[in-house]
Write an enzyme that holds these catalytic residues in place. Structure first.
Site, PDB file in Angstrom:
ATOM      1  N   LYS A 152      11.305 -79.083  23.030  1.00 18.22           N
ATOM      2  CA  LYS A 152      11.982 -78.562  24.763  1.00 18.22           C
ATOM      3  C   LYS A 152      11.597 -77.207  24.240  1.00 18.22           C
ATOM      4  CE  LYS A 152      15.603 -77.860  21.088  1.00 18.22           C
ATOM      5  NZ  LYS A 152      16.343 -78.698  20.531  1.00 18.22           N
TER       6      LYS A 152
ATOM      7  N   TYR B  90      15.449 -43.939  23.375  1.00 17.96           N
ATOM      8  CA  TYR B  90      17.304 -43.685  23.465  1.00 17.96           C
ATOM      9  C   TYR B  90      18.231 -43.355  22.857  1.00 17.96           C
ATOM     10  CZ  TYR B  90      15.102 -45.512  28.083  1.00 17.96           C
ATOM     11  OH  TYR B  90      14.648 -45.545  29.652  1.00 17.96           O
TER      12      TYR B  90
HETATM   13  C1  LIG Z   1      16.338 -79.292  19.119  1.00  8.88           C
HETATM   14  C2  LIG Z   1      17.105 -80.411  18.488  1.00  8.88           C
HETATM   15  C3  LIG Z   1      16.171 -80.816  17.484  1.00  8.88           C
HETATM   16  C4  LIG Z   1      15.259 -80.351  16.386  1.00  8.88           C
HETATM   17  O1  LIG Z   1      15.472 -79.316  15.901  1.00  8.88           O
HETATM   18  P1  LIG Z   1      14.795 -78.935  14.596  1.00  8.88           P
HETATM   19  O2  LIG Z   1      16.453 -78.172  14.149  1.00  8.88           O
HETATM   20  O3  LIG Z   1      14.319 -77.355  15.270  1.00  8.88           O
HETATM   21  O4  LIG Z   1      14.240 -79.711  14.116  1.00  8.88           O
HETATM   22  C5  LIG Z   1      16.282 -82.494  17.312  1.00  8.88           C
HETATM   23  N1  LIG Z   1      16.964 -82.820  18.168  1.00  8.88           N
HETATM   24  C6  LIG Z   1      18.090 -82.588  18.978  1.00  8.88           C
HETATM   25  C7  LIG Z   1      18.869 -82.658  19.881  1.00  8.88           C
HETATM   26  C8  LIG Z   1      17.786 -81.424  19.087  1.00  8.88           C
HETATM   27  O5  LIG Z   1      18.625 -80.994  20.584  1.00  8.88           O
END
Ligand SMILES: *Cc1c(COP(=O)(O)O)cnc(C)c1O
Length: 366
Positions: A36, A259
């Site tokens: 994702k 800045y």
């Molecule tokens: C993002 C996510 C993961 C992965 O988590 P990590 O800590 O990056 O391994 C797994 N399951 C769900 C439902 C998530 O939203």
């Protein structure tokens, strides 16, 4: 060809190796690689290919648009999407062979209406976020069994997500999950895939590995623990963020920098300008704090991070326009880590890598 002005260089071999290493540690479980948020900023499509090369069996994303992008790129691996807006395009997802995480009774009806669909029921076992609440679970299981009987859905999996609040909290969620799995079976469901653990749970709570683990951060070579480095976990950070020095100038003592003049030079010195700013995902909280490596030496950012640039006081070091300034990468190569950046900016390494902006060129090496 000269190096890109701003570059996030991703080592795809590292992603494949990290999956292999993690897979060896969770030997009894099937691995879902989570890609994702554009593969945590690494590029979802190349990251997905690398993770599959490393032995991942499944891919996971948050929403349907992310899943469709993977299918459009020709990726045919089993794929789960679990976070949906009202009116989400379930029909397109089903047609593309995307499995749908279902988090409520209403969503179950929508998906079934667009079906026949392969679904995985997402349970809220205590995180207080997305997922079917415990009070609703039995009714949803019964309705899902009816819809399965009618051929509108097939319940392929049951899953939930841990809080990582403490071992005790996670263990309590595991117990709730197991009760609900039993209730789902009693309602006539027979989910093939059960999963609860992300990277942290998979590494720290073996009982939570169940039939599958969903690994995000770890496959990119980063540690989800503040007290354990990626190196200690046998993982290699896959991303190196750098830019070429765009300008160098000698200035006298007392020169205000950027800045608000939150930094003033202590002596005559050289200032190097790095063309990365908060628009590129460099947190403004990095001002005067975060490390940057130039020609093998590590410096601190001098003054405020601006939208497009920040300054490094390199003293009398022979830094030239065109030299590489490395913000973070694999600490084994002597450069700062994403963890160093997270500590300097009071945040977590997840945020450091996922916020990198569109102006930064993603380059790949295998
Ligand atoms: C993002 C996510 C993961 C992965 O988590 P990590 O800590 O990056 O391994 C797994 N399951 C769900 C439902 C998530 O939203």
């Amino acid at each position: 060809m000269s190096a890109p002005f701003r570059e996030a260089l991703v080592d795809l071999g590292a992603i494949a190796e990290n999956v292999r290493a993690l897979r060896a540690r969770v030997a009894t479980s099937t691995v879902m690689a989570v890609v994702k948020a554009d593969g945590y900023g690494h590029g979802a499509i190349p990251a997905a290919h690398a993770a599959l090369d490393g032995g991942a069996n499944w891919l996971g994303v948050a929403d349907i648009a992310e899943a469709l992008r993977l299918r459009d790129a020709g990726i045919t691996a089993p794929l789960l999407a679990w976070l949906h807006a009202p009116g989400a395009d379930f029909a397109s997802a089903i047609e593309a062979g995307i499995e749908l995480g279902v988090s409520s009774a209403a969503q179950l009806e929508e998906v079934a209406a667009a079906g026949p669909a392969a679904v995985q029921l997402k349970l809220d076992t205590g995180l207080g976020r997305n997922g079917i609440q415990s009070d609703d679970a039995e009714a949803v299981f019964r309705r899902a069994a009816d819809l399965q009987h009618l051929g509108r859905i097939r319940v392929r999996g049951l899953f939930s997500h841990l809080s990582n609040a403490s071992v005790d909290d996670d263990t309590a969620q595991l117990a709730v999950f197991e009760q609900q799995l039993a209730a789902a079976r009693a309602a006539g469901l027979d989910p093939e895939f059960t999963h609860l653990a992300a990277t942290a749970g998979a590494l720290s709570l073996p009982a939570a590995r169940l039939g599958m683990v969903r690994l995000g951060l770890g496959i990119y070579g980063l540690s989800p623990f503040t007290d354990t480095t990626s190196t200690a976990l046998g993982l290699r950070p896959a991303m190196r963020l750098s830019a070429v020095v765009a300008s160098v100038k000698r200035v006298p003592a007392g020169q205000g920098v950027s800045y608000g003049y939150t930094f003033r030079t202590a002596a005559p010195t050289t200032l190097a300008l790095v063309p990365l700013g908060y628009a590129d995902g460099v947190p403004r909280h990095a001002s005067n704090r975060a490390p940057v490596s130039i020609n093998g030496h590590t410096y601190r950012i001098a003054g405020r991070v601006a939208m497009d640039q920040f300054v490094v006081d390199v003293g009398d070091a022979p830094v030239s326009v065109g030299d590489a300034a490395v913000l973070f990468g694999d600490p084994a190569e002597g450069v700062p880590s994403a963890d160093d950046w997270a500590a300097a900016c009071d945040t977590i390494n997840y945020e450091i890598v996922t916020r990198i902006g569109a102006r930064v060129t993603r380059s790949y090496r295998s």
